[in-house]
Motif scaffolding. Sequence first.
Motif, mmCIF file in Angstrom:
data_model
loop_
_atom_site.group_PDB
_atom_site.id
_atom_site.type_symbol
_atom_site.label_atom_id
_atom_site.label_comp_id
_atom_site.label_asym_id
_atom_site.label_seq_id
_atom_site.Cartn_x
_atom_site.Cartn_y
_atom_site.Cartn_z
ATOM 1 N N HIS A 66 0.833 -1.207 0.000
ATOM 2 C CA HIS A 66 0.000 0.000 0.000
ATOM 3 C C HIS A 66 0.864 1.252 0.000
ATOM 4 C CE1 HIS A 66 -4.287 -1.227 0.537
ATOM 5 N NE2 HIS A 66 -3.711 -2.388 0.806
ATOM 6 N N ARG A 67 1.943 1.252 0.735
ATOM 7 C CA ARG A 67 2.846 2.407 0.715
ATOM 8 C C ARG A 67 3.384 2.642 -0.698
ATOM 9 N NH1 ARG A 67 4.896 4.009 5.911
ATOM 10 N NH2 ARG A 67 6.628 5.007 4.799
ATOM 11 N N ARG A 68 3.769 1.556 -1.360
ATOM 12 C CA ARG A 68 4.299 1.695 -2.720
ATOM 13 C C ARG A 68 3.242 2.265 -3.658
ATOM 14 N NH1 ARG A 68 8.705 -0.345 -5.597
ATOM 15 N NH2 ARG A 68 8.351 -0.437 -7.848
ATOM 16 N N ALA A 69 1.998 1.785 -3.520
ATOM 17 C CA ALA A 69 0.932 2.300 -4.385
ATOM 18 C C ALA A 69 0.714 3.790 -4.149
ATOM 19 C CB ALA A 69 -0.354 1.517 -4.137
ATOM 20 N N MET A 70 0.712 4.208 -2.899
ATOM 21 C CA MET A 70 0.556 5.638 -2.601
ATOM 22 C C MET A 70 1.691 6.456 -3.209
ATOM 23 S SD MET A 70 -0.628 5.647 1.391
ATOM 24 C CE MET A 70 -2.186 4.938 1.942
ATOM 25 N N GLN A 71 2.901 5.928 -3.092
ATOM 26 C CA GLN A 71 4.064 6.699 -3.534
ATOM 27 C C GLN A 71 4.210 6.747 -5.048
ATOM 28 O OE1 GLN A 71 6.907 4.548 -0.980
ATOM 29 N NE2 GLN A 71 7.340 6.499 0.028
ATOM 30 N N THR A 72 3.628 5.801 -5.763
ATOM 31 C CA THR A 72 3.727 5.799 -7.221
ATOM 32 C C THR A 72 2.500 6.409 -7.888
ATOM 33 O OG1 THR A 72 2.826 3.543 -7.332
ATOM 34 C CG2 THR A 72 5.218 3.765 -7.255
ATOM 35 N N CYS A 73 1.466 6.712 -7.084
ATOM 36 C CA CYS A 73 0.233 7.241 -7.665
ATOM 37 C C CYS A 73 0.417 8.695 -8.105
ATOM 38 C CB CYS A 73 -0.906 7.147 -6.649
ATOM 39 S SG CYS A 73 -2.511 7.619 -7.339
ATOM 40 N N ARG A 74 -0.279 9.037 -9.166
ATOM 41 C CA ARG A 74 -0.306 10.403 -9.688
ATOM 42 C C ARG A 74 -1.504 10.503 -10.626
ATOM 43 N NH1 ARG A 74 2.671 7.116 -12.527
ATOM 44 N NH2 ARG A 74 2.646 7.212 -14.816
ATOM 45 N N PRO A 75 -2.020 11.679 -10.867
ATOM 46 C CA PRO A 75 -3.067 11.818 -11.874
ATOM 47 C C PRO A 75 -2.582 11.286 -13.223
ATOM 48 C CG PRO A 75 -2.925 13.809 -10.556
ATOM 49 C CD PRO A 75 -1.749 12.956 -10.174
ATOM 50 N N GLY A 76 -3.428 10.538 -13.900
ATOM 51 C CA GLY A 76 -3.061 9.939 -15.173
ATOM 52 C C GLY A 76 -2.710 8.465 -15.080
ATOM 53 N N VAL A 114 -2.487 5.938 8.138
ATOM 54 C CA VAL A 114 -3.938 5.982 8.057
ATOM 55 C C VAL A 114 -4.461 7.403 8.251
ATOM 56 C CG1 VAL A 114 -4.292 5.449 10.493
ATOM 57 C CG2 VAL A 114 -6.052 4.819 8.852
ATOM 58 N N ALA A 115 -3.779 8.245 9.012
ATOM 59 C CA ALA A 115 -4.205 9.633 9.186
ATOM 60 C C ALA A 115 -4.012 10.401 7.883
ATOM 61 C CB ALA A 115 -3.408 10.298 10.305
ATOM 62 N N ALA A 116 -4.950 11.280 7.565
ATOM 63 C CA ALA A 116 -4.906 11.993 6.284
ATOM 64 C C ALA A 116 -3.606 12.767 6.106
ATOM 65 C CB ALA A 116 -6.111 12.930 6.174
ATOM 66 N N ALA A 117 -3.170 13.462 7.148
ATOM 67 C CA ALA A 117 -1.941 14.254 7.034
ATOM 68 C C ALA A 117 -0.728 13.368 6.801
ATOM 69 C CB ALA A 117 -1.754 15.093 8.297
ATOM 70 N N GLU A 118 -0.699 12.182 7.409
ATOM 71 C CA GLU A 118 0.417 11.274 7.219
ATOM 72 C C GLU A 118 0.429 10.684 5.814
ATOM 73 O OE1 GLU A 118 0.277 8.404 10.316
ATOM 74 O OE2 GLU A 118 0.602 9.860 11.918
ATOM 75 N N ILE A 119 -0.742 10.424 5.270
ATOM 76 C CA ILE A 119 -0.823 9.954 3.883
ATOM 77 C C ILE A 119 -0.302 11.021 2.934
ATOM 78 C CG2 ILE A 119 -2.456 9.384 2.031
ATOM 79 C CD1 ILE A 119 -4.140 7.917 4.148
ATOM 80 N N GLU A 120 -0.730 12.246 3.135
ATOM 81 C CA GLU A 120 -0.276 13.339 2.276
ATOM 82 C C GLU A 120 1.242 13.505 2.378
ATOM 83 O OE1 GLU A 120 -4.261 16.204 2.198
ATOM 84 O OE2 GLU A 120 -2.630 16.638 3.616
ATOM 85 N N ALA A 121 1.788 13.380 3.582
ATOM 86 C CA ALA A 121 3.234 13.520 3.763
ATOM 87 C C ALA A 121 3.970 12.397 3.046
ATOM 88 C CB ALA A 121 3.580 13.511 5.253
#
Length: 466
Positions: A210-220, A454-461
């Motif tokens: 899940h961390r990898r998916a968050m870090q590789t995600c971008r619009p498009g 899981v916290a929104a601010a931590e995800i954004e960071a």
Amino acid sequence: MNAPTDSAIAVDVYRQRRARVLAALRAAGGGVAIVPTAPEALRNRDTGYPYRHDSYFYYLTGFAEPDAVLVLNASATSNAPDASNAPQSILFCRAKNADREIWEGFHYGPDAARDAFGFDAAFPADALDTEMPRVLADAGSVHYLLGASADFERRLGGWLDAVRAQARTGVAAPHALRDLAPLVDDMRLVKDAHELAIMRRAAHISALAHRRAMQTCRPGVREYELEAELLYTFRKHGAQAPAYGSIVAAGANACVLHYPAGNAIAQDGDLILIDAACELDGYASDITRTFPANGRFSPAQRTLYDIVLAAQQAAIDATRAGVPFEAPHDAAVRVLAQGLLDTGIVPKARFSNVDDVIAERAYARFYMHRTGHWIGMDVHDCGDYRERDAARDASGALPWRTLQPGMALTVEPGLYVRAADDVPPEYWNIGIRIEDDAIVHEDGCELITRDVPVAAAEIEALMRAA
């Protein structure tokens, strides 16, 4: 064959489980338990699906090869000259075949499997029709997973007919067929240290994915590209397979509860909901996270996200030994219902307070599933959710099962707001679910999937740091 890779096979763990079943059968008057593993299945023509053992069979054996059957003989009598020497734990499995191993790789064969996995005896699988009538003679009762396999039940019928044919020699056929599932389900519900160690490792691998998916995600990015990152991480860290079909849903697709990863493109401003996790050495994990494709929640998204997160925390706080299984769900529903009322998604003109929202189930339009399920060898693991033998209440319902230390369950509230005229438009097409795996303890629960934020601010960071 995707077999578990536990290099130090926990022989004693599986032997002790079989001993518990045998003891329970003896306490119930004896009998024979029969547990076949899962059959192989063709995908198309001569290509098979990746093989996965049956969970009940594996729980009692640790043996991951196909064409295998476990027999536990707790008969009060035996046809053996010395009943005390009759084998009680018997494995039937594929015979050694050098030619077949050229194509498929190593198979234990009966002799090696008997020694490696701690059985009293082992026979080739093609000896079943010869040996089983002998085992079932005078057995009294047969215990198996009723209704699980029509093919197995037909074969069992043949063995019973073979025993009945010996009636004139004084041999009696079993007189009762009993369901083995309740006994083993209750065993599987409370995890031992061996199981929990594997589940913690599976949870860690899934969190990395899940961390990898968050870090590789971008619009498009397309949904299937994010799925590929998940699958790569599972295998890179030693998991054998996904525990279930990965859900990767962009934008409005997140409002479809079991949406499979497709080819939709994540748009700037979309939320991405990923419900995906790995299976490791026969044990599942289960994680859901929801995050913004562009790395920043919009105000409306953040409002709903924080409501769901607060609902999850309320459910977590309610998860401990001694409370009913339903307690975490009730806690989550109250927070979600209040949030729906506060945002106007459920109109205050119709509902004056949260109790009214709950009483009329007005929240169910936006939260239509339960807050958790058992997890273990199966992602939706076995075991009753209500007390099987308890008295029913005035409505006719059985009481919810009481949580015990060592039980494992998910905690996964969500909100799914589709576009509709009676819903404020800023919340349209927002689907959010947050899910973690919890192990029940006396004074609370242990979350084993929090290696992904899981916290929104931590995800954004995390997404900014990519």
